[in-house]
Design an enzyme around this catalytic site. Structure first.
Site, PDB file in Angstrom:
ATOM      1  N   ARG A  32      60.926  43.984  18.609  1.00 59.32           N
ATOM      2  CA  ARG A  32      61.988  43.842  17.606  1.00 59.32           C
ATOM      3  C   ARG A  32      61.770  44.804  16.450  1.00 59.32           C
ATOM      4  NH1 ARG A  32      60.876  38.584  14.198  1.00 59.32           N
ATOM      5  NH2 ARG A  32      58.641  38.411  14.466  1.00 59.32           N
ATOM      6  N   ARG A  37      60.590  48.887   7.189  1.00 58.46           N
ATOM      7  CA  ARG A  37      59.206  49.106   6.772  1.00 58.46           C
ATOM      8  C   ARG A  37      58.792  50.548   7.023  1.00 58.46           C
ATOM      9  NH1 ARG A  37      55.800  45.119  10.833  1.00 58.46           N
ATOM     10  NH2 ARG A  37      56.396  46.147  12.755  1.00 58.46           N
ATOM     11  N   ASP A  96      47.206  43.982  19.196  1.00 64.33           N
ATOM     12  CA  ASP A  96      48.501  44.649  18.991  1.00 64.33           C
ATOM     13  C   ASP A  96      48.925  44.600  17.528  1.00 64.33           C
ATOM     14  OD1 ASP A  96      48.679  41.833  19.922  1.00 64.33           O
ATOM     15  OD2 ASP A  96      50.766  42.019  19.333  1.00 64.33           O
ATOM     16  N   ASP A 129      52.105  43.944  10.387  1.00 64.47           N
ATOM     17  CA  ASP A 129      52.713  42.750  10.969  1.00 64.47           C
ATOM     18  C   ASP A 129      52.403  41.491  10.169  1.00 64.47           C
ATOM     19  OD1 ASP A 129      53.854  44.335  12.821  1.00 64.47           O
ATOM     20  OD2 ASP A 129      53.076  43.294  14.571  1.00 64.47           O
TER      21      ASP A 129
HETATM   22  P1  AMP Z   1      53.847  39.333  16.841  1.00 63.36           P
HETATM   23  O1  AMP Z   1      53.286  37.986  17.145  1.00 63.36           O
HETATM   24  O2  AMP Z   1      54.964  39.306  15.811  1.00 63.36           O
HETATM   25  O3  AMP Z   1      52.825  40.337  16.497  1.00 63.36           O
HETATM   26  O4  AMP Z   1      54.589  39.823  18.172  1.00 63.36           O
HETATM   27  C1  AMP Z   1      53.959  39.930  19.411  1.00 63.36           C
HETATM   28  C2  AMP Z   1      54.893  40.578  20.380  1.00 63.36           C
HETATM   29  O5  AMP Z   1      56.088  39.839  20.512  1.00 63.36           O
HETATM   30  C3  AMP Z   1      55.335  41.980  19.990  1.00 63.36           C
HETATM   31  O6  AMP Z   1      55.497  42.731  21.159  1.00 63.36           O
HETATM   32  C4  AMP Z   1      56.663  41.744  19.327  1.00 63.36           C
HETATM   33  O7  AMP Z   1      57.500  42.859  19.363  1.00 63.36           O
HETATM   34  C5  AMP Z   1      57.218  40.622  20.175  1.00 63.36           C
HETATM   35  N1  AMP Z   1      58.178  39.805  19.435  1.00 63.36           N
HETATM   36  C6  AMP Z   1      57.938  38.935  18.428  1.00 63.36           C
HETATM   37  N2  AMP Z   1      59.075  38.374  18.006  1.00 63.36           N
HETATM   38  C7  AMP Z   1      60.076  38.886  18.748  1.00 63.36           C
HETATM   39  C8  AMP Z   1      61.490  38.719  18.803  1.00 63.36           C
HETATM   40  N3  AMP Z   1      62.120  37.875  18.002  1.00 63.36           N
HETATM   41  N4  AMP Z   1      62.174  39.446  19.699  1.00 63.36           N
HETATM   42  C9  AMP Z   1      61.560  40.296  20.540  1.00 63.36           C
HETATM   43  N5  AMP Z   1      60.239  40.503  20.560  1.00 63.36           N
HETATM   44  C10 AMP Z   1      59.496  39.811  19.669  1.00 63.36           C
HETATM   45 MG    MG Z   2      52.895  42.187  16.147  1.00 65.39          MG
END
Ligand code: AMP
Ligand code: MG
Length: 520
Positions: A103, A192, A269, A279
């Site tokens: 996203r 960002r 990640d 993040d």
């Molecule tokens: P995060 O926990 O935010 O670091 O996200 C982990 C993974 O999930 C990353 O690949 C993000 O891009 C994906 N991700 C988190 N939220 C969303 C969302 N609402 N839509 C699509 N991908 C998401």
């Molecule tokens: Mg992330």
């Protein structure tokens, strides 16, 4: 919009040949072209003035429709094709395979004043990496990222930045506590900004697929643009690069520990290759000094990412990055020897940082003990970390201290302090004062130095939540008030004394204040 575009990433690296926005595995390319989704009724909530100048954007441009359309994904910059990057990662210690910018969409690469910046929209819709999710972000989490990343910058903590916060006008469905109570929330987008959003996971993805050519291309690109001037401590460019990533990561974590920031999701990640805090999800700030605290409810059982564990996790993550880079030189020894020095180097960084927090300039033989006991004492009863260090700066080295009056304001409930605990504090103050006799500076100079590293104002969890609650009902004043406050976190701000306060009791166990989930 006039921006000096200079696209290095998509020119130097491999594009996914498929142009369709469908979810897929991308093995032979570094990114996929993807358009942000159109928003129905975009509205700008806030812009960071400090981010305009580095990008070469004039203040006049921010009121224009062009600017609004750019930062909400409704209009692309001519000559720049937006893209999402592929990466993988270890989440909570487990291999998660392909993740990617699910996203986040990169909408510009700018070269201004010889500095390179990527503009990235978070919450701008689906990408090939969205997996089962919608690619969107809600207002609540966008406010948290926007305010905190700029606050961290002003605190002197390496971080990605934020240019703008906007509403999309679209509704987004979220189940905040994952308990079956999904509800619609306001959609939002943060634009960002960082020199690069590359993460450890980008390198891990290619290594895990045994795609050595793509791994080498990506690493060579990273070195060429971001690590070309690093110290040549080893006889191999990849080891010099890795050494520098270790150093940057160590410095970032030392800053987190200094200001009491808990990231909450230190998955690989979410580890920037540039050592930037990246993040902002279920992060939090220590109010009372509890080293075992994590704001992330998803991590409630194991507390893997608790405050005290952040340095260890950073090292664990660096091991994963090293594993990913090994194929580039086909030997592990160089990486191992760098990693082996990390614990001692971190210890030195930490001790130096704590010495600064205590206003100590010289190194003393007993400093380890003094710092260790301070950390223990801070946990005896609930004691506010931020307030404690600001109040401690008021100590005079020749005062006779017979009560805990000096730091009383930092105790959540002073009555809880029993005789033994009071004596421990008095004993510690006594030894701290003795230690100060070895320093040549005056009390005033020491207070001045301490107040440069011990912030008076941080974005306490409840403060962000108050701004969120107001914004949900359409009032954005508090976002601006906190934004302005946090521009000068180390300065006394007499008009803002109300924010120099402990966490209020109502916020103790409130969702959003002490309990956060990854849902955003
Ligand atoms: P995060 O926990 O935010 O670091 O996200 C982990 C993974 O999930 C990353 O690949 C993000 O891009 C994906 N991700 C988190 N939220 C969303 C969302 N609402 N839509 C699509 N991908 C998401
Ligand atoms: Mg992330």
């Amino acid at each position: 919009m006039i921006l000096n575009l200079d696209d290095s990433f998509t020119k130097e690296l491999e594009a996914d040949p498929i142009m369709e926005n469908s979810r897929r595995l991308v093995r032979d390319a570094h990114f996929s072209y993807v358009m942000p989704r159109k928003t129905s009724d975009p509205k700008l909530i806030h812009v960071s003035p400090e981010m305009l100048e580095p990008l070469g954007i004039s203040g006049k441009q921010i009121g224009t429709t062009d600017f609004l359309n750019l930062v909400t994904g409704n209009q692309n910059l001519p000559g720049f094709n937006p893209y999402a990057m592929v990466y993988a990662g270890h989440q909570f210690g487990n291999w998660a395979s392909q993740l990617g910018d699910g996203r986040a969409i990169n909408i510009a690469e700018v070269l201004h004043d010889q500095k390179r910046w990527i503009l990235q929209l978070k919450g701008a819709g689906e990408t090939p990496y969205s997996r089962s999710a919608d690619g969107l972000a809600v207002l609540r989490s966008s406010i948290r990222e926007y305010l905190c990343s700029e606050a961290m910058y002003h605190l002197g903590v390496p971080t990605t930045r934020a240019l703008s916060l906007a509403l999309t006008g679209d509704q987004v469905l979220r189940d905040v506590m994952y308990d079956g109570n999904a509800a619609y929330e306001k959609g939002a987008i943060v634009c960002r900004v960082a020199p690069s959003f590359l993460r450890f996971g980008n390198y891990q993805w290619f290594a895990s697929q045994n795609k050595i050519k793509e791994l080498k291309q990506l690493t060579d690109y990273t070195i060429k643009y971001f690590f070309d001037e690093v110290p040549q401590l080893h006889d191999n460019i990849y080891l010099n690069f890795f050494q520098k990533v270790c150093d940057l990561t160590r410095e970032m974590i030392t800053h987190w520990q200094r200001v009491g920031f808990v990231h909450g999701v230190m998955n690989t990640d979410n580890m920037s290759i540039l050592g930037l805090t990246i993040d902002y999800g279920p992060y939090g700030w220590l109010d009372d000094f509890n080293p075992n605290w994590t704001p992330n409810t998803t991590d409630r059982t194991h507390k893997r990412y608790r405050y005290i564990n952040q340095p260890n996790i950073a090292l664990w993550n660096l091991y994963q990055l090293a594993n990913a880079l090994v194929p580039l030189i086909n030997e592990t020894e160089g990486f191992e020897s760098i990693l082996n020095t990390y614990p001692d180097q971190f210890k030195t960084s930490y001790q130096n940082m704590m010495r600064k927090k205590l206003g100590l300039i010289n190194e003393g033989d007993t400093d380890d003990k003094l710092i260790g006991e301070l950390v223990e004492n801070l946990q005896m009863i609930e004691t506010d970390m931020t307030i404690f260090f600001r109040e401690l700066a008021k100590l005079s080295k020749n005062d006779v201290i017979s009560t805990t009056e000096l730091v009383k304001f930092s105790f959540y409930n002073e009555q809880e302090l029993n005789k033994i605990q009071t004596d421990k504090w008095l004993d510690w103050f006594q030894r701290y004062k003795e230690r100060l006799q070895n320093e040549v500076i005056t009390d005033e100079e020491r207070a001045f130095n301490m107040n440069l590293v011990n912030p008076k104002y941080v974005l306490r969890n409840y403060m962000a939540q108050m701004a969120i609650d107001e914004a949900d009902s359409g009032n954005f004043d508090l976002i601006d008030e906190l934004f302005q406050l946090l521009k000068n976190p180390y300065k006394e701000q007499l008009d803002n004394e109300k924010w120099y306060a402990k966490r209020p009791e109502w916020a103790r166990d409130k969702i959003g204040c002490s309990m956060l989930s990854c849902s955003s």
